[in-house]
Design a protein around this motif. Structure first.
Motif, PDB file in Angstrom:
ATOM      1  N   ASN A   1     -23.625  63.070 -26.449  1.00  0.00           N
ATOM      2  CA  ASN A   1     -22.726  62.057 -27.107  1.00  0.00           C
ATOM      3  C   ASN A   1     -21.812  61.329 -26.073  1.00  0.00           C
ATOM      4  O   ASN A   1     -21.689  59.833 -26.141  1.00  0.00           O
ATOM      5  CB  ASN A   1     -21.796  62.706 -28.275  1.00  0.00           C
ATOM      6  CG  ASN A   1     -22.967  63.015 -29.484  1.00  0.00           C
ATOM      7  OD1 ASN A   1     -23.897  62.294 -29.390  1.00  0.00           O
ATOM      8  ND2 ASN A   1     -22.678  63.948 -29.917  1.00  0.00           N
ATOM      9  N   GLU A   2     -21.284  62.046 -25.006  1.00  0.00           N
ATOM     10  CA  GLU A   2     -20.317  61.516 -24.142  1.00  0.00           C
ATOM     11  C   GLU A   2     -21.057  60.638 -23.220  1.00  0.00           C
ATOM     12  O   GLU A   2     -20.731  59.394 -22.822  1.00  0.00           O
ATOM     13  CB  GLU A   2     -19.633  62.531 -23.285  1.00  0.00           C
ATOM     14  CG  GLU A   2     -18.509  63.196 -24.135  1.00  0.00           C
ATOM     15  CD  GLU A   2     -17.598  64.244 -23.611  1.00  0.00           C
ATOM     16  OE1 GLU A   2     -18.241  64.695 -22.069  1.00  0.00           O
ATOM     17  OE2 GLU A   2     -16.788  64.690 -24.023  1.00  0.00           O
ATOM     18  N   MET A   3     -22.422  60.893 -22.762  1.00  0.00           N
ATOM     19  CA  MET A   3     -22.983  60.194 -21.967  1.00  0.00           C
ATOM     20  C   MET A   3     -23.488  59.014 -22.780  1.00  0.00           C
ATOM     21  O   MET A   3     -23.617  57.896 -21.895  1.00  0.00           O
ATOM     22  CB  MET A   3     -24.319  61.209 -21.472  1.00  0.00           C
ATOM     23  CG  MET A   3     -23.889  62.349 -20.599  1.00  0.00           C
ATOM     24  SD  MET A   3     -25.207  63.461 -20.673  1.00  0.00           S
ATOM     25  CE  MET A   3     -26.312  63.097 -19.234  1.00  0.00           C
ATOM     26  N   ALA A   4     -24.028  58.943 -24.067  1.00  0.00           N
ATOM     27  CA  ALA A   4     -24.331  57.807 -24.569  1.00  0.00           C
ATOM     28  C   ALA A   4     -23.109  56.760 -24.868  1.00  0.00           C
ATOM     29  O   ALA A   4     -23.291  55.639 -24.637  1.00  0.00           O
ATOM     30  CB  ALA A   4     -24.741  58.133 -26.043  1.00  0.00           C
ATOM     31  N   GLU A   5     -21.818  57.310 -25.218  1.00  0.00           N
ATOM     32  CA  GLU A   5     -20.764  56.596 -25.176  1.00  0.00           C
ATOM     33  C   GLU A   5     -20.343  55.754 -23.781  1.00  0.00           C
ATOM     34  O   GLU A   5     -20.180  54.451 -23.624  1.00  0.00           O
ATOM     35  CB  GLU A   5     -19.631  57.453 -25.345  1.00  0.00           C
ATOM     36  CG  GLU A   5     -19.436  57.732 -27.092  1.00  0.00           C
ATOM     37  CD  GLU A   5     -19.646  56.573 -27.839  1.00  0.00           C
ATOM     38  OE1 GLU A   5     -19.052  55.574 -27.827  1.00  0.00           O
ATOM     39  OE2 GLU A   5     -20.228  56.635 -29.164  1.00  0.00           O
ATOM     40  N   ASP A   6     -20.752  56.655 -22.787  1.00  0.00           N
ATOM     41  CA  ASP A   6     -20.700  55.626 -21.446  1.00  0.00           C
ATOM     42  C   ASP A   6     -21.495  54.799 -21.106  1.00  0.00           C
ATOM     43  O   ASP A   6     -21.021  53.520 -20.772  1.00  0.00           O
ATOM     44  CB  ASP A   6     -21.128  56.688 -20.248  1.00  0.00           C
ATOM     45  CG  ASP A   6     -19.946  58.193 -20.223  1.00  0.00           C
ATOM     46  OD1 ASP A   6     -18.976  57.892 -20.534  1.00  0.00           O
ATOM     47  OD2 ASP A   6     -20.443  58.929 -19.635  1.00  0.00           O
ATOM     48  N   ILE A   7     -22.973  54.879 -21.748  1.00  0.00           N
ATOM     49  CA  ILE A   7     -23.811  53.627 -21.559  1.00  0.00           C
ATOM     50  C   ILE A   7     -23.432  52.502 -22.515  1.00  0.00           C
ATOM     51  O   ILE A   7     -23.714  51.248 -22.166  1.00  0.00           O
ATOM     52  CB  ILE A   7     -25.274  54.230 -21.775  1.00  0.00           C
ATOM     53  CG1 ILE A   7     -25.615  55.195 -20.949  1.00  0.00           C
ATOM     54  CG2 ILE A   7     -26.167  53.001 -21.601  1.00  0.00           C
ATOM     55  CD1 ILE A   7     -25.430  55.056 -19.385  1.00  0.00           C
ATOM     56  N   TYR A   8     -22.900  52.729 -23.738  1.00  0.00           N
ATOM     57  CA  TYR A   8     -22.579  51.823 -24.736  1.00  0.00           C
ATOM     58  C   TYR A   8     -21.179  51.161 -24.124  1.00  0.00           C
ATOM     59  O   TYR A   8     -21.358  49.606 -24.170  1.00  0.00           O
ATOM     60  CB  TYR A   8     -21.703  52.424 -26.116  1.00  0.00           C
ATOM     61  CG  TYR A   8     -21.198  51.452 -26.991  1.00  0.00           C
ATOM     62  CD1 TYR A   8     -21.840  50.673 -27.778  1.00  0.00           C
ATOM     63  CD2 TYR A   8     -19.874  51.515 -26.832  1.00  0.00           C
ATOM     64  CE1 TYR A   8     -21.456  49.774 -28.500  1.00  0.00           C
ATOM     65  CE2 TYR A   8     -19.253  50.666 -27.740  1.00  0.00           C
ATOM     66  CZ  TYR A   8     -20.145  49.974 -28.603  1.00  0.00           C
ATOM     67  OH  TYR A   8     -19.442  48.699 -29.404  1.00  0.00           O
ATOM     68  N   SER A   9     -20.395  51.740 -23.234  1.00  0.00           N
ATOM     69  CA  SER A   9     -19.277  51.198 -22.841  1.00  0.00           C
ATOM     70  C   SER A   9     -19.738  50.218 -21.474  1.00  0.00           C
ATOM     71  O   SER A   9     -19.270  49.227 -21.408  1.00  0.00           O
ATOM     72  CB  SER A   9     -17.920  51.891 -22.389  1.00  0.00           C
ATOM     73  OG  SER A   9     -17.671  52.715 -23.254  1.00  0.00           O
ATOM     74  N   PHE A  10     -20.604  50.625 -20.766  1.00  0.00           N
ATOM     75  CA  PHE A  10     -21.177  50.114 -19.802  1.00  0.00           C
ATOM     76  C   PHE A  10     -21.893  48.806 -20.101  1.00  0.00           C
ATOM     77  O   PHE A  10     -21.652  47.695 -19.604  1.00  0.00           O
ATOM     78  CB  PHE A  10     -22.452  50.856 -18.908  1.00  0.00           C
ATOM     79  CG  PHE A  10     -23.102  50.209 -18.067  1.00  0.00           C
ATOM     80  CD1 PHE A  10     -22.773  50.566 -16.651  1.00  0.00           C
ATOM     81  CD2 PHE A  10     -24.398  49.546 -18.268  1.00  0.00           C
ATOM     82  CE1 PHE A  10     -23.545  49.867 -15.547  1.00  0.00           C
ATOM     83  CE2 PHE A  10     -25.110  49.064 -17.047  1.00  0.00           C
ATOM     84  CZ  PHE A  10     -24.647  48.806 -15.850  1.00  0.00           C
ATOM     85  N   ILE A  11     -22.780  48.677 -21.191  1.00  0.00           N
ATOM     86  CA  ILE A  11     -23.313  47.584 -21.757  1.00  0.00           C
ATOM     87  C   ILE A  11     -22.334  46.390 -22.335  1.00  0.00           C
ATOM     88  O   ILE A  11     -22.211  45.413 -21.901  1.00  0.00           O
ATOM     89  CB  ILE A  11     -24.240  47.822 -22.836  1.00  0.00           C
ATOM     90  CG1 ILE A  11     -25.483  48.666 -22.510  1.00  0.00           C
ATOM     91  CG2 ILE A  11     -24.668  46.415 -23.819  1.00  0.00           C
ATOM     92  CD1 ILE A  11     -26.284  49.192 -23.676  1.00  0.00           C
ATOM     93  N   HIS A  12     -21.194  47.094 -22.919  1.00  0.00           N
ATOM     94  CA  HIS A  12     -20.212  45.936 -23.445  1.00  0.00           C
ATOM     95  C   HIS A  12     -19.262  45.600 -22.183  1.00  0.00           C
ATOM     96  O   HIS A  12     -19.002  44.380 -22.187  1.00  0.00           O
ATOM     97  CB  HIS A  12     -19.250  46.680 -24.403  1.00  0.00           C
ATOM     98  CG  HIS A  12     -19.953  46.624 -25.965  1.00  0.00           C
ATOM     99  ND1 HIS A  12     -19.626  45.519 -26.721  1.00  0.00           N
ATOM    100  CD2 HIS A  12     -20.887  47.263 -26.535  1.00  0.00           C
ATOM    101  CE1 HIS A  12     -20.333  45.560 -27.658  1.00  0.00           C
ATOM    102  NE2 HIS A  12     -21.311  46.614 -27.604  1.00  0.00           N
ATOM    103  N   LYS A  13     -19.019  46.338 -21.165  1.00  0.00           N
ATOM    104  CA  LYS A  13     -18.056  45.859 -20.279  1.00  0.00           C
ATOM    105  C   LYS A  13     -18.896  44.800 -19.205  1.00  0.00           C
ATOM    106  O   LYS A  13     -18.456  43.687 -18.636  1.00  0.00           O
ATOM    107  CB  LYS A  13     -17.849  47.000 -19.260  1.00  0.00           C
ATOM    108  CG  LYS A  13     -16.542  47.787 -19.801  1.00  0.00           C
ATOM    109  CD  LYS A  13     -15.808  48.460 -18.706  1.00  0.00           C
ATOM    110  CE  LYS A  13     -14.428  49.007 -19.128  1.00  0.00           C
ATOM    111  NZ  LYS A  13     -13.482  49.131 -17.913  1.00  0.00           N
ATOM    112  N   LEU A  14     -20.154  44.859 -18.967  1.00  0.00           N
ATOM    113  CA  LEU A  14     -20.951  43.910 -18.453  1.00  0.00           C
ATOM    114  C   LEU A  14     -21.573  42.589 -19.213  1.00  0.00           C
ATOM    115  O   LEU A  14     -22.187  41.694 -18.831  1.00  0.00           O
ATOM    116  CB  LEU A  14     -22.224  44.786 -17.731  1.00  0.00           C
ATOM    117  CG  LEU A  14     -21.817  45.660 -16.675  1.00  0.00           C
ATOM    118  CD1 LEU A  14     -23.053  46.207 -15.764  1.00  0.00           C
ATOM    119  CD2 LEU A  14     -20.898  44.996 -15.627  1.00  0.00           C
TER     120      LEU A  14
END
Length: 224
Positions: A67-80
């Protein structure tokens, strides 16, 4: 390149041009398993390969949780500011993709996953026993993760609305009936079995998964 998300730094590489495509590696690996794949796909897409937390050049962590790894990718997508990218995930990367698609149904344009399980019992029994033995001696966070997670229910799978493509090797570590269960409970998903291939033989340092991705994504990309 590095990007800060959720108080850690993720390492990623970006090549090519065109519609965004994210590639996520499996347990204990890093982005470089996709080197051959990227060389093919960069002619058609802007390809982002990411080292997930605790892997490769990204920040080390004491524990790993999907779940933490998924939240990292979610944030990655939004930051970029990536607009509904395609996401391909192998093994753990595919589990991350499932969790993203369950929690954020409008985040991705398409999800492609290879060799995934929704719980540890999705692994063939002989492999599950082997991993338990290895963990008994090594006590690594990577094996602990595989033995305790994920915990994705059938009801959760049924919430996935993004177009989903599932692949598995005919000699995979994932049980055949488990792959079928995933396929049968994700609405309108498609399943492809790679004959005479194991868990990663058609993915790691192989052009086979790149050709498959082109086959299904170029058509969708052209429609956009």
């Amino acid at each position: 390149m590095f990007i800060e998300v959720n108080n850690i730094k993720l390492y990623y590489e970006k090549v090519g041009s065109g519609y965004p495509l994210i590639l996520l590696h499996g347990n204990g690996e890093s982005h470089d398993i996709f080197d051959i794949t990227v060389n093919i796909l960069k002619e058609y897409f802007t390809v982002y390969t990411i080292d997930t937390r605790g892997h490769g050049n990204s920040s080390p962590v004491s524990e790993l949780h999907y779940n933490e790894m998924a939240e990292d990718i979610y944030s990655f997508i939004h930051k970029l500011e990536l607009d509904k990218p395609f996401l391909y995930g192998f093994s753990d990367g595919g589990i991350i993709g499932l969790l993203l698609s369950i929690k954020y149904p409008n985040l991705l344009s398409s999800l492609i996953i290879s060799g995934v399980n929704t719980n540890p019992n999705g692994l063939q029994k002989k492999w599950l026993i082997l991993f338990k033995i290895i963990y008994k001696f090594k006590k690594t966070k990577e094996y602990k993760l595989m033995l305790e997670e994920p915990n994705i229910t059938i009801d959760m799978l049924r919430k996935i609305t993004v177009p989903t493509y599932i692949t598995v090797g005919s000699k995979d570590v994932i049980r055949e009936n488990h792959t079928n269960l995933i396929h049968n409970n994700i609405p309108n998903s498609q399943l492809k079995i790679f004959n005479n291939e194991d868990h990663g033989s058609y993915i790691i340092n192989s052009d086979k998964i790149a050709k498959y991705l082109l086959e299904i994504l170029i058509m969708k990309h052209q429609k956009k």
